[in-house]
Design an enzyme around this catalytic site. Structure first.
Site, PDB file in Angstrom:
ATOM      1  N   GLU A  34       0.841  -1.205   0.000  1.00 47.18           N
ATOM      2  CA  GLU A  34       0.000   0.000   0.000  1.00 47.18           C
ATOM      3  C   GLU A  34       0.872   1.249   0.000  1.00 47.18           C
ATOM      4  OE1 GLU A  34      -3.074   0.957   0.048  1.00 47.18           O
ATOM      5  OE2 GLU A  34      -4.299  -0.826   0.416  1.00 47.18           O
ATOM      6  N   ARG A  71      -8.093   1.146  12.772  1.00 43.16           N
ATOM      7  CA  ARG A  71      -6.685   1.407  12.461  1.00 43.16           C
ATOM      8  C   ARG A  71      -6.626   2.521  11.434  1.00 43.16           C
ATOM      9  NH1 ARG A  71      -5.276  -0.508   7.300  1.00 43.16           N
ATOM     10  NH2 ARG A  71      -6.150  -2.512   6.640  1.00 43.16           N
ATOM     11  N   ASN A  78      -5.644   3.980   7.810  1.00 40.54           N
ATOM     12  CA  ASN A  78      -5.485   3.374   6.489  1.00 40.54           C
ATOM     13  C   ASN A  78      -4.666   4.321   5.625  1.00 40.54           C
ATOM     14  OD1 ASN A  78      -5.699   1.165   4.831  1.00 40.54           O
ATOM     15  ND2 ASN A  78      -7.550   1.871   3.847  1.00 40.54           N
ATOM     16  N   GLU A 132     -13.413  -4.186   8.821  1.00 40.02           N
ATOM     17  CA  GLU A 132     -14.058  -3.757   7.564  1.00 40.02           C
ATOM     18  C   GLU A 132     -15.557  -4.001   7.569  1.00 40.02           C
ATOM     19  OE1 GLU A 132     -11.869  -4.993   4.084  1.00 40.02           O
ATOM     20  OE2 GLU A 132      -9.969  -4.854   5.125  1.00 40.02           O
ATOM     21  N   ASN A 146     -10.048   5.495   2.142  1.00 39.63           N
ATOM     22  CA  ASN A 146      -8.946   5.183   1.245  1.00 39.63           C
ATOM     23  C   ASN A 146      -8.582   6.346   0.331  1.00 39.63           C
ATOM     24  OD1 ASN A 146      -7.259   2.917   0.879  1.00 39.63           O
ATOM     25  ND2 ASN A 146      -9.067   1.605   0.668  1.00 39.63           N
ATOM     26  N   ASP A 155      -9.538   1.665  -4.532  1.00 35.54           N
ATOM     27  CA  ASP A 155      -8.576   1.692  -3.424  1.00 35.54           C
ATOM     28  C   ASP A 155      -7.718   2.955  -3.554  1.00 35.54           C
ATOM     29  OD1 ASP A 155      -6.839   1.024  -1.332  1.00 35.54           O
ATOM     30  OD2 ASP A 155      -6.846  -1.090  -1.785  1.00 35.54           O
TER      31      ASP A 155
END
Ligand code: BGC
Ligand code: CA
Length: 294
Positions: free
Chosen positions: A17, A106, A108, A127, A154, A203
Site C-alpha cells: 500500500e 486502524r 489506512n 471492515e 482510502n 482503493d
C-alpha cells in the site's frame, strides 16, 4: 486495455500500500500493512531494501525538513520515522494520536498536500462498521476531523488545482470529491465516481498533472484513469486481482508504480508484487509534511 504493467519486484507483500516517490532518495517506498514492513525500490539501481516494524505503518510521507519520514501507524498514531540502510527503523516523536477511544480502528491511507498538511483516513479493522473518519493534520500537528462514516477510508488524492481533494469509501465503492477552503476546511462533498460490482473496489488513488485521477481496483485487476469530470479515460491491466495504489515517480514523474496485495490471493503467483507501467502522462511532484511545498 492497451497498456500492460510489468512486475519490478516480487515482494509478496501481504497488503502492499501507500507507494511514495522520494526524489531525494531516488526510490519508491511502500508499506506492507499486514506484513508490518516498509519496502524500498531504488529507481536507478533496482536495489531492494526493507524494514520490519513492531507497529505496522499504514502510510508514509517525507518530512519537509529533510529529517526522514512521517508515518501513520496501525495503533492510530502519527509519528516521525527514520529509515537508514542496514539499520532498524527508528520511531521518533509522536505528532498526533487519532481516535484513542476506538481500539477496533486502524489508520489506512494518508497523503500530504502542497501546503504541507496531511490528509488521513481511519477504518474499522474488521471492515464491517462505518466507524472510520477522514482527518486533516496541519503542519503544527493540529488534528481536525473533516468527515466520518467510512467503513474503509482510502486514497486521499489532492487535485492539481489545490482546491479539490478526492477521498474514497472502498466498501461503498464510492469516490467522493470535496472543495478545500483556504483554511483547509472541506465543503461540497459529492459523489465523483461510483464503481460497479465488476469493477471491484476503489482503493488508492493519485492525480496526474492534467487532473486525471488514477484509481487502483481492489479485486478488479487494473488501474484506471478517470478524467476530471469523472468519466473513464483508460485502464492498465495487471496480472493480479488485488491492486491497491499507485504513484508517479522518476525525475520526470513519467513512470507509474503500482502496489498490490497477496492477502487472500495466495494462488496468484505475482500477487503482492510492485509493478511499473508507462502511464503516458506526468504526475504531480510528491508533497511533504511540515511546510509549503509550492
Ligand atoms: C485496506 C484493506 C482493504 C482494501 C479494500 C485497503 O486499503 O487497507 O484492508 O481490504 O483497501 O477495501
Ligand atoms: Ca488503500
Amino acid at each position: 486495455m492497451a497498456q500492460e504493467a510489468r512486475c519490478v519486484w516480487q515482494a509478496r507483500a501481504s497488503l502492499g500500500e501507500g507507494p511514495l516517490w522520494s526524489p531525494r532518495q531516488d526510490a519508491v517506498y511502500f508499506v506492507d500493512i499486514r506484513g508490518s514492513r516498509i519496502l524500498r525500490h531504488g529507481l536507478s539501481d533496482g536495489s531492494q531494501a526493507g524494514w520490519e516494524l513492531d507497529d505496522a505503518a499504514c502510510w508514509l510521507v517525507e518530512s519537509a525538513y529533510g529529517d526522514g519520514f512521517v508515518a501513520g501507524l496501525r495503533s492510530r498514531r502519527v509519528v516521525r520515522l527514520r529509515l537508514e540502510p542496514g539499520q532498524a527503523a527508528a520511531v521518533g516523536e509522536e505528532i498526533a494520536r487519532i481516535e484513542p477511544d476506538r481500539p477496533g480502528n486502524r489508520l489506512n491511507d494518508g497523503k500530504a498536500d502542497r501546503d504541507g498538511r496531511l490528509w488521513i483516513g481511519s477504518m474499522d479493522d474488521a471492515e464491517e462498521a462505518p466507524a472510520g473518519s477522514f482527518y486533516r493534520i496541519d503542519a503544527d500537528g493540529t488534528v481536525t476531523k473533516v468527515d466520518d462514516g467510512y467503513t474503509v477510508a482510502n486514497g486521499p488524492a489532492p487535485a492539481p488545482d489545490g482546491r479539490t481533494i478526492y477521498h474514497t469509501d472502498s466498501a461503498a465503492r464510492t469516490v467522493y470529491a470535496f472543495d478545500i477552503g483556504t483554511d483547509g476546511s472541506l465543503s461540497g462533498k459529492r459523489v465523483h465516481i461510483r464503481f460497479g460490482e465488476a469493477d471491484g473496489y476503489p482503493d488508492g488513488m493519485t492525480c496526474d498533472a492534467e487532473g486525471g485521477l488514477w484509481i487502483a481496483h481492489w479485486d478488479g485487476a487494473r488501474v484506471s484513469r478517470f478524467r476530471p469530470d469523472g468519466t473513464l479515460d483508460r485502464a492498465i491491466a495487471l496480472p493480479v486481482s488485488r491492486v491497491t495504489s499507485c504513484v508517479f515517480a522518476g525525475p520526470d514523474l513519467d513512470r507509474l508504480f503500482i502496489t498490490t496485495a497477496a492477502h487472500g490471493r495466495q494462488d496468484e503467483p505475482l500477487a503482492g508484487s510492485l509493478f511499473e507501467c508507462d502511464p503516458g502522462v506526468r504526475g504531480l511532484p510528491p508533497c511533504r509534511f511540515g511546510t509549503s511545498s509550492r
